[in-house]
Design an enzyme around this catalytic site. Structure first.
Site, PDB file in Angstrom:
ATOM      1  N   GLU A  36      -3.415  -0.299  -8.149  1.00 32.30           N
ATOM      2  CA  GLU A  36      -4.334   0.714  -7.620  1.00 32.30           C
ATOM      3  C   GLU A  36      -3.645   2.071  -7.630  1.00 32.30           C
ATOM      4  OE1 GLU A  36      -7.047  -0.066  -4.357  1.00 32.30           O
ATOM      5  OE2 GLU A  36      -6.262   1.668  -3.264  1.00 32.30           O
ATOM      6  N   ASP A  75       0.822  -1.216   0.000  1.00 30.93           N
ATOM      7  CA  ASP A  75       0.000   0.000   0.000  1.00 30.93           C
ATOM      8  C   ASP A  75       0.860   1.273   0.000  1.00 30.93           C
ATOM      9  OD1 ASP A  75      -2.344   1.397   0.063  1.00 30.93           O
ATOM     10  OD2 ASP A  75      -2.751   1.070   2.197  1.00 30.93           O
TER      11      ASP A  75
END
Ligand code: ZN
Length: 516
Positions: free
Chosen positions: A294, A180
């Site tokens: 993402e 992330d």
């Protein structure tokens, strides 16, 4: 003899029978949910004096598979077995033999990411998923580089802890692994090597924070100075392609007039170039293997307008970037660990169009970052995305670990809280939080029985949320970790308490998204 063993192993007429005999004889504590039989062996997690261990009892003809694992070998009633520690080598071998533990790219529907700063939360997350029902694919391994640095964990440890947690919980329904808020190509390389399958690139450092308030001549100069080479574009061709366009997004007009285009390009142009470079680096690294990509701009100062969302995705598409999910910065405040702060009607109106853009220009998922504890917006988000959503939570599992500590060992929790309250003013710098230490109760003013209730206090909650790195790495004068080992030991000694805290808390997150 051979035939009997082979039949047991292959048909599983009595799955786990040989393994149960070994457990009985050794006096180990079997974790029943972990027990699984394959053609090759019977497998389980067991508790021993020295901590959790992997127990492998191979079928008679497959005893050579034990060479894949490190550990102590034994034999019982003609059956060889191995008790192995939870090392990186054993974890990798376990994933090879039980391939459902291997992280994979996510299916198109709803998914949820569960950050786990201590590496012990996966069984509780699995319980919450089962209790919530519906079809939500989990991402158990999820940590930002910032969190890994602060909690002193390696990318491999994050992936491996989730493997053991999934094995322990008997989770066989698939999972992803999300590296992330990656900022550099080196971050991507390190996380790809550790087996992550989802890569969240955060180009926030390349978003121009002044664009929203800049004067026209400043904007014009910034537009001229965009990295046109990297964008494989020129001012004239971008203008011809995008200026004065109105996009019809499910009946909603999203228009980019000249001014809006210049502002969008100045604000996000460098971010688009950065994301493109990161995507190409990852693509080359993965050599044709699939992955989830993402794009997240959630940690920026000002909301992403609908025109800016359209600008970013149409430019990324032109440059060949393919993504599974995107996290705009929405209106209102997404502070850590607490509910949405803002006007719900305004959020609804804003979010609805972002979700429509994601369908029209994708489809891709809208990713809801800082998604923990945002109970007042889940129903809105689930409705507008029609299942194309990724819910991302990071620190709320750590807070549940602290709740377990408050329930089991008030003294440990009190000392962590007192320390966190002192650290807060320094540690809050890189977070979106508005709590103040002065507004949080002092540690010695709360009775033991009232300590769990501090997890419901807005100020205490944010203080505990952002100080995790200091808490987990704090050392006493003698060099020993002040809290981290004691906290982990407590959670390992009372897994039931921690799992119950996690289940109760996460069911409240998941049920709005658990479509049948
Ligand atoms: Zn985020």
């Amino acid at each position: 003899m051979q035939a009997t063993a082979e039949r047991e192993g292959t048909n599983g007429a009595e799955p786990g029978r040989r393994l149960a005999r070994v457990v009985d004889r050794g006096g180990f504590g079997l974790h029943p949910a972990s027990m699984v039989s394959t053609d090759a062996a019977e497998w389980a997690m067991v508790g021993t004096q020295a901590g959790a261990r992997l127990l492998v009892v191979p079928a008679a003809a497959r005893a050579n598979l034990l060479a894949d694992f490190d550990g102590e070998r034994g034999e019982h009633g003609g059956a060889a077995f191995l008790m192995g520690p939870l090392t990186a080598r054993n974890t990798a071998a376990l994933r090879r033999h039980l391939p459902w533990l291997e992280p994979r790219p996510l299916p198109a529907g709803t998914s949820a990411g569960f950050g786990d700063r201590l590496g012990l939360a996966t069984p509780g997350h699995a319980r919450a998923l089962r209790a919530a029902g519906g079809h939500i694919t989990p991402v158990f391994a999820q940590q930002s580089i910032r969190e890994m640095t602060r909690a002193a964990r390696s990318p491999q440890a994050v992936v491996d802890d989730a493997t053991w947690g999934s094995f322990d919980a008997g989770w066989r329904d698939g999972q992803g692994a999300d590296a992330d808020h990656l900022k550099t190509a080196a971050d991507i390389t390190a996380c790809a090597a550790a087996g992550f399958t989802m890569f969240t690139v955060d180009p926030g450092d390349h978003v121009d924070r002044q664009a929203d308030s800049a004067a026209p001549d400043v904007l014009r100069a910034a537009w001229d100075a965009l990295p046109w080479n990297e964008l494989e574009d020129s001012p004239a061709s971008m203008r011809a392609r995008l200026a004065d366009r109105a996009f019809d997004v499910e009946g909603q007009r999203v228009s980019l007039d000249e001014r809006a285009l210049v502002k969008a390009a100045v604000k996000y142009g460098r971010a688009v170039a950065h994301v493109t470079a990161m995507f190409r680096h990852l693509t080359a690294l993965k050599g044709g293997q699939p992955f989830d990509f993402e794009v997240s701009v959630d940690e920026t100062d000002t909301p992403t307008s609908h025109a800016e969302h359209v600008f970013v995705v149409s430019e990324l598409r032109r440059l060949g970037v393919r993504w599974a999910s995107l996290a705009p910065r929405f209106v209102g405040r997404f502070e850590k660990g607490v509910d949405y702060v803002g006007d719900l009607a305004a959020f609804d109106a804003d979010f609805r169009v972002h979700a429509a853009i994601a369908r029209a220009f994708g489809p891709y998922k809208i990713s809801l970052h800082s998604g923990s504890d945002k109970f007042s917006i889940y129903e809105i988000a689930a409705r507008h995305t029609r299942g194309l959503i990724h819910l991302k939570t990071a620190g709320t599992s750590y807070l549940e670990a602290l709740r377990a500590a408050a329930l089991v060992s008030p003294a440990l929790f009190r000392s962590i809280y007192a320390f966190a309250r002192e650290r807060y003013d320094e540690d809050r710098a890189s977070y979106h939080v508005s709590a103040t230490a002065a507004d949080a109760p002092a540690a010695d003013s709360v009775a033991d029985a009232g300590l769990p209730q501090l997890l419901e206090d807005f100020h205490a909650r944010q203080i505990l949320h952002v100080t995790f790195g200091s808490v987990l790495t704090a050392r006493a004068a003698d060099g020993r970790l002040r809290f981290a080992n004691a906290l982990r030991a407590l959670l390992q000694a009372s897994p039931e308490v921690y799992e119950e805290c996690l289940e109760r808390h996460f069911v409240r997150h998941l049920r709005s998204f658990a479509r049948p």
